[in-house]
Design a protein around this motif. Structure first.
Motif, short mmCIF file in Angstrom:
data_model
loop_
_atom_site.label_atom_id
_atom_site.label_comp_id
_atom_site.label_asym_id
_atom_site.label_seq_id
_atom_site.Cartn_x
_atom_site.Cartn_y
_atom_site.Cartn_z
N GLY A 214 59.59 84.69 79.10
CA GLY A 214 58.99 84.38 80.40
C GLY A 214 57.96 85.43 80.82
O GLY A 214 57.35 86.10 79.98
N ILE A 218 54.40 83.48 79.50
CA ILE A 218 54.21 82.07 79.86
C ILE A 218 52.76 81.66 79.62
O ILE A 218 52.49 80.66 78.94
CB ILE A 218 54.64 81.82 81.31
CG1 ILE A 218 56.15 82.09 81.45
CG2 ILE A 218 54.31 80.37 81.72
CD1 ILE A 218 56.67 82.00 82.87
N GLN A 233 61.35 76.43 77.83
CA GLN A 233 61.77 77.71 78.40
C GLN A 233 63.28 77.69 78.61
O GLN A 233 63.82 76.77 79.24
CB GLN A 233 61.07 77.93 79.75
CG GLN A 233 61.05 79.36 80.22
CD GLN A 233 60.07 80.23 79.44
OE1 GLN A 233 58.94 79.82 79.17
NE2 GLN A 233 60.50 81.43 79.10
#
Length: 324
Positions: A214, A218, A233
């Motif tokens: 993350g 991203i 994710q």
């Protein structure tokens, strides 16, 4: 029974060995005498006070275990008393006995020890549901998994490879990268010295990315995807927020999705278990994929096991030896 309790939110030192009443099986549940319990990142998040158990679940950590069925609730036809199983748990695995839905139990694959079997449920449920059921990975597609030497990563590499995908991984050392290649990755990218975005772009982009990092990853993941690619994710080790230009999702027809396993309904987990039993357990029984183990600790040494996991020095799964 003996169990490991989270005495207060904090570091590994808050894990304490205590005595607790043995669980009783509710309707559709079994009680397992735990031989080994797997150690996972969500356990550390729960210990830190960042991941509360779902309603009705044990407050004890531990999301997977292997052992013998010693109690059977009403409505259960399988497994039976005395059966040796590994199981996905709603919690409570760091204990000598644990209750879990019977439908979330799977037989011990042939040739695997109880310690090895305890490494299977959490990672295989997570990878199968996210990479194949949600992400729809197909043979011939380019698949990138971050944290390739983790329990999730080592499982994802093997499963994606055996189902015909081209597999790529990131890891944080040359030793870990070598382990990823040994497991079936076509190439492993050392994220400390190489740019995975450029590497994947040079290959035409990833059709599917599995990420648990993350944060800044991203945006970089979206840049690494091929047109019509998918980002799945499953965790946020570096944060859950990022600023995105959604135009690229539209113009390149990208998909961003994800899930967490523990809060899902018993029925949803049963469907994953059924898919694993039909499509993955035969492959494990054939010796084509299997768990990668790092270290084994005693139940009393759960704090040391958590400290080991949080160094990220491990390759594969860490387990706790609970019973004989």
């Amino acid at each position: 029974m003996q169990a490991i309790e989270i005495s207060q939110p904090g570091g590994p030192e808050v894990l304490k060995l205590v005595d607790r009443p043995m669980p009783e099986p509710a309707h559709d549940q079994v009680v397992i005498k735990v031989a080994y319990a797997g150690v996972n990142r969500p356990d550390a998040l729960q210990r830190a006070g960042l991941y509360n158990p779902p309603k009705g679940a044990s407050d004890l950590p531990g999301l997977e275990a292997a052992g013998d069925v010693v109690g059977v609730g009403a409505g259960v036809t399988s497994p039976k008393l005395g059966d040796r199983v590994c199981a996905l748990l709603p919690g409570g695995g760091y204990a000598e006995y644990v209750a879990t839905p019977a439908a979330h139990c799977l037989p011990i694959p042939s040739g695997l020890s109880l310690a090895q079997a305890a490494c299977l449920p959490e990672t295989f449920f997570t990878v199968w549901s996210n990479v194949f059921m949600r992400g729809g990975l197909q043979a011939g597609q380019r698949f990138l998994v971050h944290g390739g030497s983790s329990g999730i990563g080592t499982t994802a590499i093997q499963l994606a490879k055996v189902f015909g995908a081209r597999v790529f991984a990131t890891a944080g050392s040359e030793e870990k990268c070598a382990a990823c290649v040994t497991l079936g990755a076509e190439a492993a990218i050392n994220y400390r010295t190489q740019d995975f975005v450029e590497k994947m772009k040079a290959l035409g982009g990833a059709d599917l990315i599995l990420d648990m990092v993350g944060g800044p990853y991203i945006q970089r993941n979206l840049k690494s995807l091929a047109d019509e690619g998918t980002l799945v994710q499953i965790a946020f080790l570096q944060g859950s927020k990022a600023e995105l230009n959604l135009v690229q999702l539209m113009t390149r027809r990208l998909t961003v999705t994800g899930s967490t396993l523990r809060p899902q309904s018993d029925l949803a987990k049963t469907r994953i278990a059924d898919a694993l039993r039909a499509q993955v357990w035969p492959i494990i029984n054939a010796g084509k994929v299997g768990p990668v183990m790092d270290q084994e600790f005693t139940l009393a040494d759960a704090a040391t096991a958590h400290a080991r996991m949080e160094t990220s020095a491990h390759i594969g799964k860490i387990v706790l030896k609970v019973g004989s």
